[in-house]
Design an enzyme around this catalytic site. Structure first.
Site, PDB file in Angstrom:
ATOM      1  N   LYS A  29       0.842  -1.201   0.000  1.00  0.00           N
ATOM      2  CA  LYS A  29       0.000   0.000   0.000  1.00  0.00           C
ATOM      3  C   LYS A  29       0.884   1.261   0.000  1.00  0.00           C
ATOM      4  O   LYS A  29       2.104   1.161   0.214  1.00  0.00           O
ATOM      5  CB  LYS A  29      -0.922  -0.051   1.227  1.00  0.00           C
ATOM      6  N   TYR A  69     -12.329  -3.722  -3.057  1.00  0.00           N
ATOM      7  CA  TYR A  69     -12.909  -3.737  -1.707  1.00  0.00           C
ATOM      8  C   TYR A  69     -14.441  -3.735  -1.775  1.00  0.00           C
ATOM      9  O   TYR A  69     -15.106  -3.078  -0.963  1.00  0.00           O
ATOM     10  CB  TYR A  69     -12.413  -2.531  -0.911  1.00  0.00           C
ATOM     11  N   PHE A  77     -15.700   3.349   7.279  1.00  0.00           N
ATOM     12  CA  PHE A  77     -14.300   3.729   7.046  1.00  0.00           C
ATOM     13  C   PHE A  77     -13.908   3.672   5.568  1.00  0.00           C
ATOM     14  O   PHE A  77     -12.787   4.010   5.216  1.00  0.00           O
ATOM     15  CB  PHE A  77     -13.346   2.871   7.888  1.00  0.00           C
ATOM     16  N   ARG A 105      -1.173 -14.772   3.925  1.00  0.00           N
ATOM     17  CA  ARG A 105      -1.923 -14.089   4.992  1.00  0.00           C
ATOM     18  C   ARG A 105      -1.179 -14.196   6.327  1.00  0.00           C
ATOM     19  O   ARG A 105      -1.120 -13.250   7.095  1.00  0.00           O
ATOM     20  CB  ARG A 105      -3.319 -14.701   5.153  1.00  0.00           C
ATOM     21  N   THR A 111      -5.125  -8.055  10.458  1.00  0.00           N
ATOM     22  CA  THR A 111      -5.510  -6.762   9.865  1.00  0.00           C
ATOM     23  C   THR A 111      -5.083  -5.606  10.768  1.00  0.00           C
ATOM     24  O   THR A 111      -4.558  -4.600  10.294  1.00  0.00           O
ATOM     25  CB  THR A 111      -7.044  -6.729   9.648  1.00  0.00           C
ATOM     26  N   ARG A 122       3.100  -6.971   9.194  1.00  0.00           N
ATOM     27  CA  ARG A 122       2.389  -5.915   9.940  1.00  0.00           C
ATOM     28  C   ARG A 122       2.858  -5.857  11.394  1.00  0.00           C
ATOM     29  O   ARG A 122       2.933  -4.782  11.996  1.00  0.00           O
ATOM     30  CB  ARG A 122       0.882  -6.141   9.857  1.00  0.00           C
ATOM     31  N   ASN A 132      -1.754  -0.084   7.380  1.00  0.00           N
ATOM     32  CA  ASN A 132      -1.193  -1.423   7.640  1.00  0.00           C
ATOM     33  C   ASN A 132      -0.366  -1.997   6.483  1.00  0.00           C
ATOM     34  O   ASN A 132      -0.142  -3.205   6.399  1.00  0.00           O
ATOM     35  CB  ASN A 132      -2.287  -2.388   8.134  1.00  0.00           C
ATOM     36  N   HIS A 135      -1.519  -5.690   1.516  1.00  0.00           N
ATOM     37  CA  HIS A 135      -2.749  -6.460   1.300  1.00  0.00           C
ATOM     38  C   HIS A 135      -2.360  -7.856   0.836  1.00  0.00           C
ATOM     39  O   HIS A 135      -1.404  -8.015   0.082  1.00  0.00           O
ATOM     40  CB  HIS A 135      -3.608  -5.798   0.206  1.00  0.00           C
ATOM     41  N   GLU A 146      -8.732 -10.959  -7.792  1.00  0.00           N
ATOM     42  CA  GLU A 146      -7.865  -9.784  -7.611  1.00  0.00           C
ATOM     43  C   GLU A 146      -6.753  -9.761  -8.656  1.00  0.00           C
ATOM     44  O   GLU A 146      -6.401  -8.701  -9.181  1.00  0.00           O
ATOM     45  CB  GLU A 146      -7.287  -9.794  -6.183  1.00  0.00           C
TER      46      GLU A 146
END
Ligand code: ADP
Length: 169
Positions: A29, A69, A77, A105, A111, A122, A132, A135, A146
């Site tokens: 990100k 998303y 949010f 993951r 998250t 993270r 964070n 992704h 995706e």
């Protein structure tokens, strides 16, 4: 040009030929790019043994984010998440290997970074859920969606890694 295999001692793999390989979509990100953590994240997936089959740096768009998303667009949010994701370049990658989706993951962590174990990306590099840094796809089905969303088919490469038989029995 196809180089000859340099080591005849390379163990032959039978299982890996039939093993179901997964592909996962990993995205760094804007905060991860700005903070110079791109190399570290790539390095973790690379040294784990996963194979990089696609990568590019780009700006996200509202349209891409609304699709990416889709399950979060009604959350309070979401506008903040969209602005955060549009605040600078992202790095989109596809990593391939055995159980790459679920392991990816685990490598990212929870998250909420404060709930991510030290040793995860993270857990090691960030503090807030809205910053964070990365992704990772949460299922094989979403990974496929995706990858198709962020990449053209021609950008995702099939290539043979010389490490294959040293990584898989
Ligand atoms: P993950 O990215 O771990 O799959 P989600 O799909 O639930 O998590 O959420 C997507 C992203 O939305 C998160 O990574 C985070 O950047 C952001 N996000 C999730 N929950 C919140 C929240 N409560 N406040 C702000 N941002 C959030």
């Amino acid at each position: 040009f196809v180089p000859k295999t340099p080591f005849v001692s390379s163990p032959r793999s039978v299982n890996s030929l039939s093993m179901a390989m997964e592909r996962t979509y990993i995205m760094i990100k804007p905060d991860g790019v700005q903070r110079g953590i791109v190399g570290n994240i790539i390095s973790r997936f690379e040294t784990k043994g996963y194979k990089l089959v696609a990568m590019k740096t780009r700006m996200a768009t509202k349209e891409l984010l609304e699709k990416h998303y889709a399950d979060l667009t009604s959350k309070p949010f979401f506008p903040k998440l969209r602005d955060y994701m549009l605040s600078g370049p992202v790095v989109s990658m596809v990593w391939e290997g055995k159980e790459a989706v679920s392991t990816g993951r685990k490598m990212l962590g929870a998250t909420n970074p404060l709930e991510s174990a030290p040793g995860t990306i993270r857990g090691d590099f960030c503090i807030e859920v809205g910053r964070n840094i990365c992704h990772g796809s949460d299922s094989v089905e979403n990974a496929n969606k995706e990858i198709a969303l962020w990449f053209d088919e021609s950008e995702v490469l099939d290539w043979e890694s010389h490490s294959q038989s040293w990584l898989y029995e």
